[in-house]
Design an enzyme around this catalytic site. Sequence first.
Site, PDB file in Angstrom:
ATOM      1  N   ARG A   1       0.716  -1.059   0.160  1.00  0.00           N
ATOM      2  CA  ARG A   1       0.041   0.084  -0.025  1.00  0.00           C
ATOM      3  C   ARG A   1       0.991   1.226   0.117  1.00  0.00           C
ATOM      4  NH1 ARG A   1      -3.397  -3.602   3.039  1.00  0.00           N
ATOM      5  NH2 ARG A   1      -2.434  -3.190   4.987  1.00  0.00           N
TER       6      ARG A   1
ATOM      7  N   PHE B   1     -10.412  -6.642  -6.696  1.00  0.00           N
ATOM      8  CA  PHE B   1     -10.504  -7.565  -5.466  1.00  0.00           C
ATOM      9  C   PHE B   1     -10.494  -6.489  -4.099  1.00  0.00           C
ATOM     10  CE2 PHE B   1      -8.800 -10.272  -8.926  1.00  0.00           C
ATOM     11  CZ  PHE B   1     -10.058 -11.125  -8.979  1.00  0.00           C
TER      12      PHE B   1
ATOM     13  N   ASP C   1     -15.469  -5.179  -5.844  1.00  0.00           N
ATOM     14  CA  ASP C   1     -15.481  -6.334  -5.015  1.00  0.00           C
ATOM     15  C   ASP C   1     -16.682  -7.036  -4.920  1.00  0.00           C
ATOM     16  OD1 ASP C   1     -13.404  -7.571  -2.698  1.00  0.00           O
ATOM     17  OD2 ASP C   1     -15.252  -8.087  -2.115  1.00  0.00           O
ATOM     18  N   SER C   2     -16.843  -8.247  -4.578  1.00  0.00           N
ATOM     19  CA  SER C   2     -17.938  -9.065  -5.012  1.00  0.00           C
ATOM     20  C   SER C   2     -18.925  -9.089  -3.523  1.00  0.00           C
ATOM     21  CB  SER C   2     -17.887 -10.624  -5.240  1.00  0.00           C
ATOM     22  OG  SER C   2     -17.032 -11.321  -4.408  1.00  0.00           O
TER      23      SER C   2
ATOM     24  N   ASP D   1      -5.260  -7.801  -6.553  1.00  0.00           N
ATOM     25  CA  ASP D   1      -5.023  -8.515  -5.399  1.00  0.00           C
ATOM     26  C   ASP D   1      -5.822  -9.629  -5.139  1.00  0.00           C
ATOM     27  OD1 ASP D   1      -3.663  -9.341  -3.040  1.00  0.00           O
ATOM     28  OD2 ASP D   1      -4.664  -7.729  -1.926  1.00  0.00           O
TER      29      ASP D   1
ATOM     30  N   CYS E   1      -1.028 -14.698  -3.123  1.00  0.00           N
ATOM     31  CA  CYS E   1      -0.746 -15.145  -2.082  1.00  0.00           C
ATOM     32  C   CYS E   1      -0.857 -16.688  -1.901  1.00  0.00           C
ATOM     33  CB  CYS E   1      -1.777 -14.427  -0.848  1.00  0.00           C
ATOM     34  SG  CYS E   1      -3.565 -15.031  -1.339  1.00  0.00           S
TER      35      CYS E   1
END
Length: 392
Positions: A209, A225, A247-248, A297, A337
Site C-alpha cells: 500500500r 478485489f 469487490d463481490s 490482489d 498469495c
Amino acid sequence: MLVLLPGREKSLLRRHVWIFSGAVAALEGEAAPGETVVVTDSKRRFLARAAWSPESQLAARIWSFDPEETIDAAFFRRRIENAVEYRKFLGLDAPEGGCRLIHSEGDALPGLIVDRYGEYLVVQFLSTGVEHFRAEIVAALQAATGAKGIYERSDVGVRAKEGLPERSGLLAGAEPPNPLVITENGAKFAVDVRHGQKSGFYFDQRDSRRAVREFAAGRRVLNAFSYTGGFGVAAALAGAEHVVNIDSSAPALKLARHNMEMNRIPPERYENREADVFGELRRFAEEGRKFDLVVLDPPKFIESQRALTRGCRAYQDIARLGFGLLAPGGLLFNFSCSGLMTPELFQKITADAAVEAGVRGRLVRHLEQAPDHPTALAVPEGFYLKGLVTRI
C-alpha cells in the site's frame, strides 16, 4: 515417543519444523492430539519436541530442538515476548496502529496467528498443538501486551484437517468495538474483526500500500478485489485523480466507503462497484475504459498442488485483463498469495499475460509480505506473498 523412518530426520537436522505422516515409523506410547512428544530418529536419538496431530497430513510440528527445553507456560511466555520485541524492533508498536504480532512458524509458534488492532488482539489457533495450550497462550498474550481484549477467530476450514471444530468469540477482557479503527501510514481503517476475512485486515500488504502511494498521484486507479478498500484509500490519499474499487462483497464495500469517508476523500473522487471482478474487467475492456494504475490482489487461486495449473491460468487471465486496461505509461500491481506459486513462476505468468495483452512491460519492483509476517530461514514455505509492479 515419535520415531521417524530411516533417513527422514534430514529436514529436522536443517531445522525445518514439519513432520509429515509418511515420515513416521511409529508412535511409542500414547499421546492425545496436541500433546507434546519427543521426536527421535530411527535409532532413538533425540531430535526435537513436537505437537502431535494424528489426523493431519502434518503429523507433528516442532516446538523446540533443545533437549533441555520443556514445553510449558514459561515456554510460551518466552516465545511470545520474543515476538512482541521483534515488532518493536520493526517500529510497529504504535498504540493506535496494528500489525501481525505472531506469525506461526515465522515466530517459532507453529499454528498460532495473532493480529494486534490497537489495544485488542485477534487470535487464530490453527493446529492441535496451539489448541492444546490455548489457556497458556492467552495468559502469555495478556502478560506480554496488556491487551484490553482478546478475541478468537478460529472459524477457518483448515482446522478440520487437524480434527478441530471451528470456533470464535471473546477469550479474555473486553469485547472489541465494531468496527475497530486503526492507523497505518497516516491512513485510518475501520476493521470488522468478528466477520471480516481472516482477522479483518491484511497487514501483509502494508508495504505494498505504501508503494501504491508512491505512484498514484494524478492517476486513474482501478483497485480490483478491493475488499475494504486499503489500496484505494492509499491511492486517494496520495492524490489519485479517481479510484474505482471492485469487490463481490457488499459488506466489504460498505467498509470501503466508510474508510474513504474517514480519510476525507470526496465522493466524486471514488466509486465502489459490487461485481464479479473478471466479468467487470471484461466489461471495462469492451467499453474501452482505461486506467493509469491497476491493482490486482485476488484471493488464493492455488490451494493445493492439484490446483496449480488451473490457478496459474486464473492468475494469467486476470493479469492479461489488467494489462489490457492500462493506458500508455500505466502501472500494474499484481499479486499472488498462494504459497505454491514461486516468484519465478509468477513473473513468467505475468510476462505471458503481457504478451497476450499485446503490451511490453518493464519490471519496476518486486513486492512481498510485510516483515511482521516473517519467514523462518529453515521454513521457506512461509514466504507466500509475491507482487510485481510493471510499467507498460
